[in-house]
Design an enzyme around this catalytic site. Sequence first.
Site, short mmCIF file in Angstrom:
data_model
loop_
_atom_site.label_atom_id
_atom_site.label_comp_id
_atom_site.label_asym_id
_atom_site.label_seq_id
_atom_site.Cartn_x
_atom_site.Cartn_y
_atom_site.Cartn_z
N GLU A 1 0.83 -1.22 0.00
CA GLU A 1 0.00 0.00 0.00
C GLU A 1 0.86 1.26 0.00
O GLU A 1 0.40 2.31 -0.44
CB GLU A 1 -0.93 0.01 1.22
N HIS B 1 8.23 -26.47 -1.48
CA HIS B 1 7.59 -27.56 -2.21
C HIS B 1 6.44 -27.06 -3.08
O HIS B 1 5.65 -27.85 -3.58
CB HIS B 1 7.10 -28.62 -1.21
N LYS C 1 -14.08 -0.29 -3.99
CA LYS C 1 -15.20 0.08 -3.11
C LYS C 1 -16.27 0.82 -3.90
O LYS C 1 -17.46 0.57 -3.75
CB LYS C 1 -14.70 0.99 -1.97
O1 PA5 Z 1 -3.53 0.97 5.78
C1 PA5 Z 1 -4.68 1.33 5.67
O2 PA5 Z 1 -5.00 2.50 5.85
C2 PA5 Z 1 -5.79 0.35 5.35
O3 PA5 Z 1 -5.34 -0.92 5.07
C3 PA5 Z 1 -6.76 0.27 6.50
O4 PA5 Z 1 -6.08 -0.16 7.65
C4 PA5 Z 1 -7.93 -0.67 6.20
O5 PA5 Z 1 -8.52 -0.35 4.99
C5 PA5 Z 1 -8.95 -0.60 7.32
O6 PA5 Z 1 -9.44 0.68 7.44
P1 PA5 Z 1 -10.26 1.13 8.71
O7 PA5 Z 1 -9.41 1.01 9.90
O8 PA5 Z 1 -10.64 2.54 8.42
O9 PA5 Z 1 -11.47 0.23 8.81
#
Ligand code: PA5
EC number: 5.3.1.9
Length: 445
Positions: free
Chosen positions: A287, A308, A422
Amino acid sequence: MISLNIEKTLGFISKEKVSAYEAQVKAAQETLENGTGKGNDFLGWLHLPSSISPEHLADLKATAQVLRENCEVVIVAGIGGSYLGARAVIEALSNSFTWLQDKKTAPVIIYAGHNIGEDYLYELTEFLKDKKFGVINISKSGTTTETALAFRLLKKQCEDQRGKEVAKKVIVAVTDAQKGAARITADKEGYKSFIIPDNVGGRFSVLTPVGLLPIAVAGFDIEKLVAGAADMEKACALNVPFAENPAALYAATRNELYKNGKKIEILVNFNPKLHYIGEWWKQLYGESEGKENKGIFPAAVDFSTDLHSMGQWIQEGERTIFETVISVDKVNHKLEVPSDEANLDGLNFLAGKRVDEVNKMAELGTQLAHVDGGVPNMRIVLPELSEYNIGGLFYFFEKACGISGYLLGVNPFNQPGVEAYKKNMFALLNKPGYEEESKAIQARL
Ligand code: PA5
């Protein structure tokens, strides 16, 4: 403390080229420290370990104790950065089989809100039917569909099964100070709640209550976890010389490998308990760096299991990969290979040896084979699996990620690409407010 060894990358890239990153890395570190770079409103993780107060830890431990005393099972509801760090620590440090035994000293931790599997959620609600359970609802935005959906089911079941008064005691929220449905519900219902600081993004939040509360509920020492991270904060600080700073060295080495066509980094472990450390790391780097059509693809494997399955590809597939191995020096238990009179499996040459010695030779043999096969190899050594070392590992990877993202020229602290699915999902489900998108997407089907 953990250490980094880049020696086995040096047949592929030169030491001089890695050292040449010194000025760039320093600039990236200064940009982080001064808060002058992209994503500078999400730098709360940078000095988080050294700023966590004993009072905060005591509050977390007291809440954890309430859950421990009142629950056989605690569901950690969260996705991405809101569950992976906690799971990584809990799975790394837990006995692999205690949860299957009848007599337990800590609640069993189960995860939900990280998928939309109807069968998974059905089976979970069935499993919980005769259990005294509690829930930690973790969502920074408070609006994430996967987590909100699971929490809706779990809240209702907890209230129906345990009564509203007990539910109030065994449901805890970890969320934004003000915004989002999780905050509104927590305030309305009177749940104990903890705040995720505005300036700490999900994937950098393991040392906030997001990670610390579930880890404390599972019975692990959050003081030691934070102490390990705080010591690593010092070891990776701006004033530490480049060659001695593991975060600087790791960031530089992986960027030089990337420049030389190594587009995929595989995080390797030789300990099944580290599987979720790999999952946490994939999210952190994926990310943070995968944007603007750039970024090393982070993959993870569990060896020797995956030797494996993925071993063939790694040994002889396209030469665009490098490996970063997390190696645990000392295991916590001792088990020797027994001798067998018939020796039908031919393993008597191992009789009397520790199982870990076999594993270590598998690790060394694999390293040499992969380097021979054209795969540069870095090693991160943990003296042993402990809260302290995992805390250090977390901070090391976070700091290196911030530096590495700036070396790459991206904003390591946002994740705009996560919104695309989303938007489509909401349009397909006819969510109010998505009328235009719904029409457009229907026309495409
Ligand atoms: O790193 C990030 O920001 C995302 O992976 C969030 O942790 C994930 O989408 C969960 O979001 P939230 O804590 O708002 O539910």
